[in-house]
Scaffold this active site. Structure first.
Site, short mmCIF file in Angstrom:
data_model
loop_
_atom_site.label_atom_id
_atom_site.label_comp_id
_atom_site.label_asym_id
_atom_site.label_seq_id
_atom_site.Cartn_x
_atom_site.Cartn_y
_atom_site.Cartn_z
N ARG A 179 14.29 32.49 -51.47
CA ARG A 179 12.80 32.32 -51.72
C ARG A 179 12.13 33.34 -52.39
O ARG A 179 11.07 34.02 -52.17
CB ARG A 179 11.94 32.32 -50.43
CG ARG A 179 12.66 31.45 -49.21
CD ARG A 179 12.24 30.06 -49.45
NE ARG A 179 10.90 29.75 -49.06
CZ ARG A 179 10.64 29.33 -47.88
NH1 ARG A 179 11.45 28.90 -46.84
NH2 ARG A 179 9.23 28.74 -47.77
N TYR A 218 13.90 18.29 -39.12
CA TYR A 218 12.51 17.74 -39.45
C TYR A 218 12.36 16.35 -39.41
O TYR A 218 10.99 15.84 -39.02
CB TYR A 218 12.27 18.15 -40.64
CG TYR A 218 11.97 19.52 -41.12
CD1 TYR A 218 10.74 20.43 -40.57
CD2 TYR A 218 13.13 20.52 -41.67
CE1 TYR A 218 10.67 21.57 -40.63
CE2 TYR A 218 12.90 21.73 -41.62
CZ TYR A 218 11.59 22.37 -41.27
OH TYR A 218 11.66 23.88 -41.50
O1 CP3 Z 1 12.30 30.83 -54.85
C1 CP3 Z 1 12.56 29.89 -53.95
O2 CP3 Z 1 13.54 29.92 -53.46
C2 CP3 Z 1 11.64 29.12 -53.92
C3 CP3 Z 1 11.84 27.41 -53.64
C4 CP3 Z 1 11.92 27.12 -52.03
C5 CP3 Z 1 10.70 27.02 -51.36
N1 CP3 Z 1 11.16 26.41 -49.92
C6 CP3 Z 1 9.25 27.05 -51.61
C7 CP3 Z 1 8.08 27.02 -50.47
C8 CP3 Z 1 13.08 27.04 -51.23
C9 CP3 Z 1 14.43 27.20 -51.35
C10 CP3 Z 1 12.69 26.56 -50.01
C11 CP3 Z 1 13.27 26.23 -48.94
C12 CP3 Z 1 12.89 25.69 -47.64
N2 CP3 Z 1 11.71 25.15 -47.61
C13 CP3 Z 1 13.55 25.93 -46.34
C14 CP3 Z 1 14.89 26.44 -46.32
C15 CP3 Z 1 15.18 27.81 -46.39
C16 CP3 Z 1 14.49 28.54 -45.20
O3 CP3 Z 1 13.58 29.33 -45.69
O4 CP3 Z 1 14.93 28.51 -44.19
C17 CP3 Z 1 12.86 25.38 -45.32
C18 CP3 Z 1 13.13 25.40 -44.06
C19 CP3 Z 1 11.59 24.90 -45.96
C20 CP3 Z 1 10.67 24.28 -45.13
C21 CP3 Z 1 9.23 24.87 -45.42
N3 CP3 Z 1 8.61 24.68 -46.51
C22 CP3 Z 1 8.64 25.62 -44.63
C23 CP3 Z 1 9.05 25.90 -43.28
C24 CP3 Z 1 7.50 25.96 -45.16
C25 CP3 Z 1 6.24 26.74 -44.63
C26 CP3 Z 1 6.53 28.04 -44.27
C27 CP3 Z 1 7.27 28.94 -45.25
O5 CP3 Z 1 8.25 29.55 -45.06
O6 CP3 Z 1 6.68 29.19 -46.34
C28 CP3 Z 1 7.59 25.48 -46.71
C29 CP3 Z 1 6.42 25.72 -47.58
C30 CP3 Z 1 7.06 26.39 -48.73
N4 CP3 Z 1 8.30 26.18 -49.57
C31 CP3 Z 1 6.41 27.62 -49.54
C32 CP3 Z 1 7.20 27.68 -50.84
C33 CP3 Z 1 6.77 28.85 -51.67
C34 CP3 Z 1 5.04 27.97 -49.11
C35 CP3 Z 1 3.95 27.08 -49.68
C36 CP3 Z 1 2.56 27.62 -49.80
O7 CP3 Z 1 2.44 28.30 -50.80
O8 CP3 Z 1 1.65 27.34 -48.86
#
Ligand code: CP3
Length: 370
Positions: free
Chosen positions: A43, A170
């Site tokens: 992330r 999910y």
């Molecule tokens: O640099 C990177 O790695 C960014 C790419 C990336 C995102 N999500 C962007 C994102 C990656 C590799 C992920 C993986 C992801 N997404 C996982 C697996 C890794 C982990 O953290 O366990 C999971 C479970 C998700 C599902 C997800 N997506 C959640 C639970 C959320 C909301 C809460 C959170 O942790 O941010 C997201 C949204 C998300 N995905 C955001 C980003 C930057 C935030 C969105 C926003 O700006 O509102």
């Protein structure tokens, strides 16, 4: 499934490994020694960066932002401008797959992602449009391609997918409530249907990763955030069997890009199962696991990535420096190792802590040269 997948014709790139200016990550995953420990952060693009927040403000919908390749490229490059990192990761999300299966994925600001039409009964699995899904994921391949074009051969690019089990969590529970109780209940009540879902997802995910490799990804990262909630007795079938399918599909399709598997809850993995066969090239672990012991047990067969607790960074640069040094003390970080956190960077992480993490890994390398 591959035969039905759209390739973007002339944009298709060779899936051969390219010659990169910075190939530390690839070398580490190929069990070769490196001049300096490769570093990247799960992330690494996201809400802890002001410049991310600024771009995000212009996109009310997170998934529509993921569909705009100029934006995803900009977001993936942001952390590379600030930090000396050894890899880029495509900006996307693991929930692109349920979205492509028409399950209605929404990101609610305070609640995390929600799936509007989750799986309730085994029959719901048969009604999911698995054959059409590959055509709806083209925007992710464009994001990979666009980032590859922007990077040139400077740095390796990581493509990724959620693991079958983590996506199933999910897809069945709809959202993360009570540690995916509904998904676990479903898997105990309907083991055959669960296996069938995991197999279908494994084939779709294989195809998804293969296409990312064809469009410019150098490393394929499979993210299993929720394997750790499974009982030990189910881990092999629900988390490792799908990994086996994906690994063998990649090899059958001639994909040379290394496969890195993140398991949160690695402590439930059976080292003997991992030693018996090579299920991937790299294993990313969380902070609950003893890195030195895992490194001793599983290298050189696997390269190990991890595993600093992301919450350490919240305590500031000094704590980060101390914990990072401690983490590296009992391993050989220039061999079979990738420095990273045990999970994603948290939104309110101070930037100085990230600099401290990177600088400490580099200082450790220097200190051990003398
Ligand atoms: O640099 C990177 O790695 C960014 C790419 C990336 C995102 N999500 C962007 C994102 C990656 C590799 C992920 C993986 C992801 N997404 C996982 C697996 C890794 C982990 O953290 O366990 C999971 C479970 C998700 C599902 C997800 N997506 C959640 C639970 C959320 C909301 C809460 C959170 O942790 O941010 C997201 C949204 C998300 N995905 C955001 C980003 C930057 C935030 C969105 C926003 O700006 O509102």
């Amino acid at each position: 499934m591959s035969s039905q997948t759209p390739l973007t014709g002339s944009h298709k790139q060779e899936s051969k490994l390219r010659k990169l200016q910075n190939d530390r990550l690839i070398k580490a995953l190929k069990q070769q020694a490196v001049d300096r420990t490769p570093i990247w952060l799960m992330r690494q693009a996201g809400r802890y960066l002001d410049e991310y927040q600024q771009v995000r403000q212009h996109h009310p919908n997170f998934l529509s932002m993921c569909r705009c390749s100029d934006t995803t490229t900009e977001l993936a490059l942001q952390p590379l401008r600030r930090f000396d990192l050894d890899a880029a990761i495509v900006f996307s999300d693991i929930l692109t797959i349920p979205e492509a299966l028409d399950m209605g994925v929404h990101f609610q600001p305070e609640q995390g992602p929600v799936i509007a039409s989750p799986i309730n009964e085994p029959e719901d699995i048969d009604n999911l449009p698995f054959h059409e899904a590959p055509f709806k994921l083209n925007y992710v391949y464009h994001a990979v391609q666009s980032l590859r074009d922007a990077l040139g051969n400077r740095l390796p690019l990581i493509g990724f997918s959620g693991s079958p089990w983590s996506l199933a969590c999910y897809m069945i529970s709809g959202r993360n409530t009570q540690n995916f109780q509904k998904a676990k209940r479903f898997s105990f009540a309907h083991p055959q249907a669960t296996r069938s879902l995991l197999e279908k997802l494994s084939l779709l995910i294989s195809d998804y990763l293969i296409q990312q490799a064809h469009h410019g990804a150098d490393v394929l990262f499979l993210i299993d955030t929720w394997g750790g909630i499974l009982p030990f007795s189910h881990y092999e079938h629900f988390a490792l069997d799908p990994l086996k399918i994906i690994h063998s599909q990649l090899r059958q399709q001639g994909i040379k890009q290394p496969l890195l598997f993140y398991s949160k809850g690695f402590s439930s993995l059976h080292p003997n199962i991992l030693k018996k066969q090579s299920l991937c090239q790299g294993l990313a672990i969380d902070w609950t696991v003893d890195l030195a012991n895992t490194y001793r047990e599983l290298t050189p067969q696997y390269t190990i990535q991890g595993n600093l607790d992301p919450q350490v960074l919240l305590a500031g640069p000094l704590a980060t420096q101390q914990h990072t040094w401690q983490m590296l003390k009992n391993i050989h970080p220039k061999k079979h190792y990738i420095a990273s956190l045990g999970h994603g960077i948290l939104p309110n992480t101070p930037l100085e802590s990230i600099h401290a993490f990177i600088d400490t890994v580099h200082s450790f390398n220097h200190a051990n040269e003398r």
